[in-house]
Design an enzyme around this catalytic site. Structure first.
Site, short mmCIF file in Angstrom:
data_model
loop_
_atom_site.label_atom_id
_atom_site.label_comp_id
_atom_site.label_asym_id
_atom_site.label_seq_id
_atom_site.Cartn_x
_atom_site.Cartn_y
_atom_site.Cartn_z
CG ASN A 95 -0.66 -1.26 14.53
OD1 ASN A 95 -0.64 -2.39 15.03
ND2 ASN A 95 -1.77 -0.59 14.31
CB CYS A 111 -4.99 -4.30 16.80
SG CYS A 111 -4.50 -3.89 15.12
CG HIS A 144 -2.90 -2.10 19.54
ND1 HIS A 144 -1.94 -2.92 18.97
CD2 HIS A 144 -3.50 -1.44 18.51
CE1 HIS A 144 -1.97 -2.77 17.66
NE2 HIS A 144 -2.90 -1.88 17.36
O1 UT7 Z 1 -4.41 -0.88 15.22
C1 UT7 Z 1 -5.55 -0.09 15.20
C2 UT7 Z 1 -5.64 0.55 13.89
N1 UT7 Z 1 -4.97 1.74 13.64
C3 UT7 Z 1 -4.98 2.87 14.37
O2 UT7 Z 1 -5.28 2.90 15.54
C4 UT7 Z 1 -4.62 4.14 13.66
C5 UT7 Z 1 -5.56 5.23 14.06
N2 UT7 Z 1 -5.41 6.46 13.30
C6 UT7 Z 1 -4.26 7.17 13.26
O3 UT7 Z 1 -3.27 6.80 13.87
C7 UT7 Z 1 -4.26 8.48 12.51
O4 UT7 Z 1 -5.57 8.80 12.15
C8 UT7 Z 1 -3.36 8.46 11.25
C9 UT7 Z 1 -1.91 8.42 11.69
C10 UT7 Z 1 -3.70 7.24 10.39
C11 UT7 Z 1 -3.58 9.71 10.43
O5 UT7 Z 1 -3.35 10.85 11.22
P1 UT7 Z 1 -4.38 12.08 11.15
O6 UT7 Z 1 -3.83 13.11 12.02
O7 UT7 Z 1 -5.74 11.51 11.51
O8 UT7 Z 1 -4.27 12.53 9.64
P2 UT7 Z 1 -5.38 12.56 8.52
O9 UT7 Z 1 -5.80 11.18 8.14
O10 UT7 Z 1 -6.46 13.50 8.96
O11 UT7 Z 1 -4.59 13.17 7.33
C12 UT7 Z 1 -4.04 14.49 7.41
C13 UT7 Z 1 -3.34 14.79 6.10
C14 UT7 Z 1 -4.14 14.41 4.84
O12 UT7 Z 1 -3.91 15.43 3.87
P3 UT7 Z 1 -5.00 16.56 3.58
O13 UT7 Z 1 -6.25 15.82 3.17
O14 UT7 Z 1 -5.15 17.29 4.88
O15 UT7 Z 1 -4.37 17.34 2.48
C15 UT7 Z 1 -3.51 13.13 4.39
O16 UT7 Z 1 -3.61 12.94 3.00
O17 UT7 Z 1 -2.14 14.01 6.04
C16 UT7 Z 1 -2.07 13.32 4.79
N3 UT7 Z 1 -1.35 12.08 4.97
C17 UT7 Z 1 -0.01 11.99 4.86
N4 UT7 Z 1 0.93 12.91 4.58
C18 UT7 Z 1 2.21 12.50 4.55
C19 UT7 Z 1 -1.85 10.87 5.28
N5 UT7 Z 1 -0.84 9.97 5.36
C20 UT7 Z 1 0.30 10.67 5.11
C21 UT7 Z 1 1.66 10.29 5.05
N6 UT7 Z 1 2.57 11.24 4.77
N7 UT7 Z 1 2.08 9.03 5.28
#
Ligand code: UT7
Length: 319
Positions: free
Chosen positions: A276, A113, A246
Site C-alpha cells: 500500500n 490514500c 486504491h
Molecule cells: O489505505 C487504507 C488503509 N488500510 C487498509 O485499507 C487496510 C484495511 N484492513 C486490512 O487490510 C486488514 O484488516 C488487515 C490486513 C490489516 C488485518 O486483517 P484482518 O483479517 O482484519 O486481521 P485482524 O486484524 O482481525 O487480525 C487477525 C489476527 C490477530 O491475532 P488474534 O488477535 O486473532 O490472535 C492479529 O494479531 O492476526 C494477527 N496479526 C498478524 N499475524 C501475523 C495481525 N497482523 C499480523 C501479521 N502477521 N503481520
C-alpha cells in the site's frame, strides 16, 4: 467546452525490495499470513537519503516524457502526500524547483490514500474552468518513515513510491466525472496522531489503524462512490474497461469488484508487489498498466481512493 485529459503517465519505485520473508526474519509474522490476509508479497522501501519530492521527481520526469510536455510548459503542479519532506514548504514547491521551473502554482493535497484522486479532481476543475491548460498531478509517499517497524499489524502493509500524470486541456473528455467525500468523525480509526509542538513531537509519530473497521468502511464506500461517479457520467459499470482502485488489500479489491459486478480480469492489482503506497498507489498502478500495454488510448478507467480522514472519491476518465 474545455475538458481535461490524461496525456502521459509515470511511476517510480525505489530499488530496494523487502519481501515478506525479510520481515518474518525480525517480526512474529509469516509470508503465508501476509499473502493470505492482504495479497502482498513484497514492497519497495526508499533509501534513507530519498525524500517524497525525490520520488515525485522521477515519476514526474517519466510522465512529462510520455506526454511530450516540457516542465516549463506546466501551468499547475498538485502533489498528493501525507509524508511530505517538511512541515513546509510543500513537497510540490520542492518538486517544482527540482524540475528546474518557477512561477506556476504548486501545492500539496493531504487526503492520505485518497490524495491522488483528490488532486486529480482538483486539477481537472482548474483546467475545465479555463484557468490552466497543463497540470502535473502526482502522488508520492515514503510511508516507511511513519511506520512502527515493530508493529506487525501495520508495518507489513505499506511501501514507498510515486506516480504522476500530465493532464492537458482538450475538446473531448478525458475526465467524465469525479466525486469526492470525507467524514472526519472516523478520524481515529486510521491516523498518525502526532504533531510538532515546542520543538518536540507530541502524540505518536507512527501510523495507527483499526484494521477491520477500515476494511469494512473501505469496501462500503468504494462501491458507493463508484456507483455515484458512474451515475454522474451517465454510464454503467459495463462502460468501464479498468478499475484502478486504491491498492490497500487484495481482499478489499476482490470485494469491491464483486459488489460492482465487475469481471475480476478488469480490476488492476498491484498491491501484490507494491504494498500500500497510499497516495501513490493509483497513479503507480495506472502507469504500470499503461507501460505494459494493458491500458491503452481510448480505454475507460475508473480510479478510486479511500483512506484516512476518512476520505474517499473516484474519477472516471477515458485515456
Ligand atoms: O489505505 C487504507 C488503509 N488500510 C487498509 O485499507 C487496510 C484495511 N484492513 C486490512 O487490510 C486488514 O484488516 C488487515 C490486513 C490489516 C488485518 O486483517 P484482518 O483479517 O482484519 O486481521 P485482524 O486484524 O482481525 O487480525 C487477525 C489476527 C490477530 O491475532 P488474534 O488477535 O486473532 O490472535 C492479529 O494479531 O492476526 C494477527 N496479526 C498478524 N499475524 C501475523 C495481525 N497482523 C499480523 C501479521 N502477521 N503481520
Amino acid at each position: 467546452m474545455t475538458h481535461s485529459r490524461i496525456v502521459g503517465t509515470g511511476g517510480y519505485l525505489p530499488p530496494r525490495v523487502v519481501t515478506n520473508d525479510d520481515l518474518a526474519k525480525r517480526l512474529d509474522t509469516s509470508d503465508a499470513w501476509i499473502r493470505e490476509r492482504t495479497g502482498i508479497a513484497q514492497r519497495h522501501i526508499a533509501d534513507e537519503s530519498q525524500t517524497t519530492s525525490d520520488l515525485a521527481l522521477e515519476a514526474s520526469r517519466r510522465a512529462l516524457e510520455a506526454a511530450g510536455v516540457r516542465a516549463a510548459e506546466l501551468d499547475l503542479i498538485v502533489l498528493a502526500t501525507s509524508t511530505p519532506d517538511y512541515v513546509f514548504p510543500s513537497s510540490a514547491c520542492l518538486l517544482q524547483a527540482k524540475l528546474g521551473v518557477k512561477g506556476c502554482p504548486a501545492f500539496d493535497v493531504q487526503a492520505v490514500c485518497s490524495g491522488f484522486v483528490y488532486a486529480l479532481a482538483t486539477a481537472d476543475s482548474f483546467i475545465r474552468s479555463g484557468a490552466y491548460r497543463r497540470a502535473l498531478v502526482v502522488g508520492a509517499e515514503v510511508f516507511s518513515r511513519i511506520l512502527d517497524w515493530n508493529d506487525r499489524s501495520t508495518c507489513v502493509l505499506f511501501g514507498d513510491g510515486a506516480g504522476a500524470v500530465v493532464l492537458a486541456a482538450g475538446e473531448r473528455p478525458g475526465i467524465h466525472a469525479s466525486v469526492l467525500h470525507a467524514d472526519g468523525s472516523h478520524a481515529n480509526i486510521l491516523a498518525v496522531p502526532g504533531n510538532i509542538c515546542g520543538g518536540r513531537i507530541e502524540g505518536s509519530p507512527y501510523l495507527q489503524m483499526q484494521g477491520s473497521q477500515v476494511f469494512k468502511f473501505a469496501v462500503r464506500v468504494l462501491d458507493e462512490v463508484a456507483r455515484e461517479t458512474l451515475a454522474a457520467a451517465g454510464m454503467t459499470i459495463g462502460d468501464v474497461d479498468w478499475l484502478v482502485a486504491h491498492q490497500a488489500n487484495a481482499r478489499i479489491l476482490d470485494a469491491t469488484a464483486k459488489k460492482l459486478g465487475l469481471p475480476p480480469e478488469r480490476m488492476v492489482v498491484t498491491v501484490s508487489h507494491h504494498g500500500n503506497t497510499s497516495a501513490a498507489s493509483v497513479p503507480l498502478a495506472l502507469d504500470e498498466c499503461v507501460r505494459a500495454g494493458r491500458i491503452r488510448a481510448g480505454h475507460r478507467v475508473l480510479m478510486e481512493g479511500v483512506g484516512g480522514g476518512f476520505t474517499w472519491g473516484a474519477v472516471l476518465a477515458t485515456l
